[in-house]
Design an enzyme around this catalytic site. Structure first.
Site, mmCIF file in Angstrom:
data_model
loop_
_atom_site.group_PDB
_atom_site.id
_atom_site.type_symbol
_atom_site.label_atom_id
_atom_site.label_comp_id
_atom_site.label_asym_id
_atom_site.label_seq_id
_atom_site.Cartn_x
_atom_site.Cartn_y
_atom_site.Cartn_z
ATOM 1 N N SER A 48 0.851 -1.186 0.000
ATOM 2 C CA SER A 48 0.000 0.000 0.000
ATOM 3 C C SER A 48 0.885 1.234 0.000
ATOM 4 C CB SER A 48 -0.908 -0.005 1.236
ATOM 5 O OG SER A 48 -0.127 0.267 2.371
ATOM 6 N N LYS A 49 0.216 2.384 -0.132
ATOM 7 C CA LYS A 49 0.932 3.660 -0.267
ATOM 8 C C LYS A 49 1.995 3.875 0.810
ATOM 9 C CE LYS A 49 -0.755 6.276 -3.728
ATOM 10 N NZ LYS A 49 -2.157 6.519 -3.994
ATOM 11 N N ARG A 50 1.738 3.343 2.007
ATOM 12 C CA ARG A 50 2.715 3.642 3.077
ATOM 13 C C ARG A 50 4.046 2.925 2.837
ATOM 14 N NH1 ARG A 50 2.230 -0.406 7.289
ATOM 15 N NH2 ARG A 50 0.595 -1.796 6.564
ATOM 16 N N GLY A 108 5.389 2.925 -0.231
ATOM 17 C CA GLY A 108 6.021 3.677 -1.310
ATOM 18 C C GLY A 108 5.038 3.786 -2.464
#
Ligand code: GLU
Length: 490
Positions: free
Chosen positions: A260-262, A264
């Site tokens: 997920s976005k966290r 990268g």
């Protein structure tokens, strides 16, 4: 089309960016087809109009193009089995659903939303809520059905799932999977508005487009029995299912969770914006869940199409490793022709230099071995645009045997020697500085170090003194060397 031709499709729902998982699905679909001389088809699955995102279709086209996944059939290129956008096929699905009703394999369901809500509420209160449908309309008497139809009562069409027994399907990666039929809901095929549900449209289209291999993320594994029972109801040949393992991201504490976005960038565009090359991303993604027979790591798309085979796909989750991707990226950058590097680096050069021309080949020469992501370029070349403020202690370097006194002497010699040069090229600058070191009986480094510091105003630079002087050009180099000299003068 020959009888045994492999046909795969990438069937994205245009709901946003191209996640690396979607890109991997597209890539594997393409490779499965191309490794067997087959056809790769693009179909846009926009049945779920509420989830559509404007611009998402363009992103799909652009990404496929950038990566080089050329489709043989699709909305823009046409083909024998079009249209290739589901919303344009809307009227093609009803006859199939009606056919199953006629054959007693599906039925009209007139239940209102209120009744369904009430049923769910009651089931929840009684516990053991399965979220399913209670099959209220499954066995309505024929006269009742006709009366309701004649009265124009809204209805959906549901498939009659078998009430007993089990359904087994084969997945090329996960093997045989069996579910109890009693767990399967009588799924809606056609909605009240007459349009198909997502699952129904997907199966009809795959059949109508003669798809032989269905490749999708393993989040669809639980829907596979429902798809299977539809193929069975129609008596159609089931395609080869290829479900792909999850893509995970590494957490700070060393554990892994769904990417997920966290972790990268997770979309193709964001990775490109972060300075990764499409070829490097493609190469890396190809290995996220697939392993070649030998240990080769670097592949062009053509090489992948030669080497790819379904039996190399793994079912264990793949971990997206940004460091490994960066390694691939650096490899690709290093092996580019300098002119090609200059072309892709130009937007980054322009961020710093505007339209000022530089010795591009020389710049490529110092940057290519060092850049791991294109986004590093502006920071690396900032000193060419403007000499940074710096302190004289940068001139002191143990290894090069320089101090403030001998640095001053060096620059006092370097400046006139360079001024006297007839041509400003790598070889002549290099010869001049080396000659000076010999003449002064010092290490080469003793000349090079203060020259580079004065030219760049920084301790760590891409390239050495000669390359930096060459790129700065005669006039700017001499201006900077004189500034250095002034700083050192007592
Ligand atoms: N439209 C689905 C998606 O975007 C694809 C499902 C499939 O490939 O069957 O995830």
């Amino acid at each position: 089309m020959s009888a045994n031709q492999v046909r795969t499709r990438y069937a994205p729902s245009p709901t946003g960016f191209m996640h690396v998982g979607n890109l991997r699905t597209a890539l594997y679909e393409y490779l499965i087809a191309k490794s067997q001389g087959g056809q790769f088809i693009l179909r846009i699955e926009d049945t779920d109009q509420e989830r559509l995102v404007e611009g998402a279709v363009e992103i799909i086209y652009n990404t496929l193009k950038q990566v080089g996944l050329t489709h043989d059939e699709g909305p823009d290129v046409g083909g024998e089995y079009g249209p290739y956008v589901q919303s344009e096929r809307r009227d093609m699905y009803r006859p199939y659903a009606e056919q199953l009703v006629k054959e007693g394999k599906a039925y009209y369901c007139f239940c209102t939303k209120e009744r369904l809500d009430q049923m769910h509420q009651q089931a929840a209160q009684e516990g053991g809520f399965s979220g399913g449908y209670d099959r209220h309309c499954r066995d309505l008497p024929q006269e009742e059905i006709e009366r309701l139809l004649a009265a124009g009562t809204p209805y959906v069409i549901r498939q009659k799932m078998p009430l007993t027994g089990s359904t087994t399907f084969e997945d090329a990666v996960y093997g045989a999977i069996t579910v109890e039929n009693s767990e399967l809901e009588d799924q809606v095929l056609l909605k009240t508005d007459g349009y198909p549900t997502y699952n129904f449209a997907n199966v009809i289209d795959d059949h109508a487009m003669h798809i032989t291999h269905v490749v999708r993320g393993c989040e669809y594994l639980s829907s596979a029995p429902k798809y299977n029972l539809l193929y069975e109801a129609f008596g159609w040949e089931v395609p080869t299912y290829v479900h792909l393992p999850l893509i995970m991201g590494k957490n700070e504490d060393g554990s892994v969770s769904k990417l997920s976005k966290r972790h990268g960038a997770t979309s193709f565009e964001d990775l490109v914006t972060d300075g990764y090359l499409p070829e490097a991303v493609t190469n890396y993604i190809a290995l996220l869940g697939w392993c070649p027979k030998d240990n080769q790591e670097r592949f062009t798309l053509e090489e992948l199409a030669q080497a790819f085979s379904i039996d190399g796909i793994s079912k264990s989750p793949a971990v997206f490793d940004y460091d490994k991707l960066t390694w691939f990226n650096a490899e690709y950058i290093r092996s580019m022709a300098p002119q090609e590097f200059t072309r892709i680096a130009m937007p980054y050069y322009q961020q710093v230099m505007g339209n000022t021309p530089l010795d591009w080949d020389a710049l490529a020469g110092i940057l290519q071995p060092r850049v791991t992501k294109l986004t590093q370029i502006p920071e690396m070349i900032g000193f060419f645009q403007q000499l940074p403020e710096y302190e004289t202690d940068l001139f002191v370097n143990k290894k090069s045997k320089t101090n403030l006194d001998n640095s001053l002497v060096m620059l006092q010699h370097v400046i006139p020697a360079l001024e006297a040069l007839a041509s400003w090229e790598h070889e002549s600058i290099h010869g001049c500085l080396i000659g000076l070191a010999q003449q002064l009986e010092v290490k080469n480094g003793t000349v090079m170090w203060p020259t580079r510091i004065a030219a760049a105003g920084m301790a760590v630079t891409p390239g050495g003194a000669v390359e930096i002087l060459q790129i700065l050009g005669r006039e700017e180099s001499l201006r900077r060397l004189r500034i250095g000299l002034q700083k050192l003068e007592p």
